[in-house]
Design an enzyme around this catalytic site. Structure first.
Site, PDB file in Angstrom:
ATOM      1  CE  LYS A  67      -3.099  -8.230   0.240  1.00  0.00           C
ATOM      2  NZ  LYS A  67      -2.640  -7.769   1.563  1.00  0.00           N
ATOM      3  CB  SER A 142      -0.955  -4.330   0.796  1.00  0.00           C
ATOM      4  OG  SER A 142      -1.014  -5.316   1.510  1.00  0.00           O
ATOM      5  CB  SER A 166      -2.021  -5.089   4.579  1.00  0.00           C
ATOM      6  OG  SER A 166      -1.021  -4.325   4.214  1.00  0.00           O
TER       7      SER A 166
HETATM    8  N1  GLN Z   1       1.890  -1.196   4.797  1.00  0.00           N
HETATM    9  C1  GLN Z   1       2.574  -1.913   5.307  1.00  0.00           C
HETATM   10  C2  GLN Z   1       3.962  -2.047   4.374  1.00  0.00           C
HETATM   11  O1  GLN Z   1       3.799  -1.707   3.421  1.00  0.00           O
HETATM   12  C3  GLN Z   1       1.872  -3.290   5.895  1.00  0.00           C
HETATM   13  C4  GLN Z   1       1.823  -4.125   4.605  1.00  0.00           C
HETATM   14  C5  GLN Z   1       0.890  -5.281   5.030  1.00  0.00           C
HETATM   15  O2  GLN Z   1       0.210  -5.099   6.033  1.00  0.00           O
HETATM   16  N2  GLN Z   1       0.973  -6.295   3.955  1.00  0.00           N
HETATM   17  O3  GLN Z   1       4.613  -3.050   4.367  1.00  0.00           O
END
Ligand code: GLN
Length: 482
Positions: A67, A142, A166
């Protein structure tokens, strides 16, 4: 069977048996060429570079996608944000260093929601990632790019970051195992900070065994991350030999059993998984968790608060492109650089975080949310005295259509209902595929275990995976619309 399905042990055996890693890389590159034009998993890739990995090690012959919020010396690290355009760190994240030293090679940096804020990989500055199983849908977020890369057969495994789900949510949406360890097991050094008390490096693999093999390489103390813990005990071979679940205790949340807010396909898979665990002899224990419905609210106070502080460093001076057209004064300079550099979701989080930390509102929001987090941690500690694992769906919905939740941040946030509690409490958690819907989309289920009970989690998840015996699948170029 195709080489792209080989697990870490098979790949190592192949190389030790005389196969050259370049030949393995070529199979992933073939998938990359076929599917990447539609999926857009990567922001930068190196499939055309000859293999130059460590000559031996437990991960030899494996290739991973990273990532683009992890540092790898010499590669870009944009966090899918304009504000980090062109940033190439001179150092490498500790977990990545450990993978490389163990013989794995990195094939590229993957797309994400800007600064890992989002659940659909639509919030990045460099385009949207599509689900390889149906390109009209999200691969999740994400870490959607990392998920799509592995699901499409372009890599053996991938690293993502999991702050609220995420890795586990995109794993569920693409048919992979997404594993986040106990907080403190994987060093965060070299992972760009979003919300430091919630951020976890995490992995996408095809199997639970592979997630455990990576855990054996990645877990352990790091002097560069003061929150890391001493090395865990080695995983015992007996973990992998369980023939039934007698003696195991599986918790369910009464609130999950009762809610009508779960997609029927997901609910049917959840009930089938619950029944399968019970049929194998597990004792099923129903737990009351009234705080569950507060978890998303607590997260969306604490995570933006930490983010607003962590992202203050992107000022166009130490990081970020310098703006030359704002000479009026320092505040104007910052405003110009940051307005240009940050997208709408990141801006929303910074505003929210700054608000909840402001003097007049601190007690009402940040202070209260921290208290509720502590209560949830206490409640979870009690739960894991009663059960070994807790089963929930990974997400309340199936992979949704791109654009479907883009105009409604709250609908997007609610997708993380089941994954967020593990970040707030720091317990290990894993999503694994349990089946496919009639229209060919993967369904994921979620297991959590107690603090530092990562091994227990692997054991039960592995049993479930073996008992399901799903045949590995690969999306074809046709499915992905090429
Ligand atoms: N979807 C969650 C957010 O928008 C989690 C994001 C993540 O785990 N990086 O913060």
């Amino acid at each position: 069977m195709m080489r792209v399905f080989d697990d870490l042990e098979q790949l190592r055996d192949r190389v030790e048996g005389g196969d050259i890693p370049d030949a393995i890389l070529a199979s992933y590159a073939t998938q990359f060429r076929a599917l990447e034009p539609v999926v857009h998993a990567y922001l930068e890739s190196r499939y055309d570079h000859p293999w130059t990995g460590a000559p031996s090690g437990p991960l030899i012959g494996s290739f991973f996608a990273l990532k683009d919020n992890f540092a790898l010396a010499g590669s870009q690290c944009t966090c899918a944000s304009r504000i980090l355009d062109g940033f190439r760190p001179a150092y490498t994240a500790t977990v990545v260093e450990r993978l490389l030293a163990a013989g794995a090679s990195c094939v590229g940096k993957t797309n994400l929601d800007e600064f890992a804020m989002g659940s659909s990989t639509e919030h990045g500055a460099y385009g949207v990632t599509r689900n390889p199983w149906d390109p009209s849908r999200t691969a999740g977020g994400s870490s959607g790019g990392s998920a799509a890369a592995v699901a499409a057969g372009m890599a053996t495994f991938a690293l993502g970051s999991d702050t609220g789900g995420s890795v586990r949510q995109p794993a569920a949406f693409t048919g992979l195992v997404g594993f986040k360890p106990s907080y403190g097991r994987y060093s965060r050094y070299g992972l760009v900070a979003f919300a430091s008390s919630l951020d976890h490096p995490a992995t996408f693999t095809r199997t639970v065994r592979d997630a455990a093999r990576l855990y054996e390489v990645m877990a352990g103390p790091d002097p560069r991350d003061a929150t890391t813990l001493p090395a865990p005990a080695p995983l015992e071979a007996s973990l992998w030999g369980q023939t039934d679940l007698r003696g195991a205790r599986v918790g369910l949340f009464a609130e999950v059993e009762a809610t009508s807010g779960i997609d029927p396909t997901v609910r049917a898979a959840y009930e089938a998984t619950r029944d399968r665990l019970a049929a194998a002899g597990a004792e099923i224990v129903t737990l009351q968790c009234p705080l569950l419905e507060q978890a998303v609210g607590v997260y969306y106070i604490l995570a933006p608060a930490e983010a607003s502080s962590n992202l203050a460093r992107y000022d166009g001076i130490r990081f970020g492109p310098t703006s030359v057209d704002a000479h009026a004064g320092l505040p104007e300079y910052y405003a110009a650089v940051r307005t240009r550099g940050f997208g709408p979701e990141v801006t929303r989080r910074i505003l929210l975080g700054t608000f909840v930390l402001s003097a007049g509102y601190f007690d009402a929001y940040y202070g209260k949310a921290s208290q509720v987090r502590t209560l949830l941690q206490q409640q979870f500690a009690t739960f894991f005295e009663q059960v070994d694992v807790i089963l929930t769906p990974t997400t309340p919905t199936m992979p949704f259509a791109l654009g479907a939740k883009l105009d409604d941040p709250v609908a997007m946030y609610l997708n993380d209902l089941f994954t967020i509690p593990a970040n707030l409490t720091g317990v290990p958690a894993l999503s694994l595929p349990v089946g496919w819907s009639e229209d060919g989309l993967p369904i994921g289920m979620h297991l959590m275990s107690g603090r530092l009970q990562d091994a227990r989690l692997f054991g039960i998840a592995h049993w479930l995976e073996q008992s399901l015996g799903l045949t590995p699948r690969l999306p074809s170029a046709a499915e992905s619309g090429v």
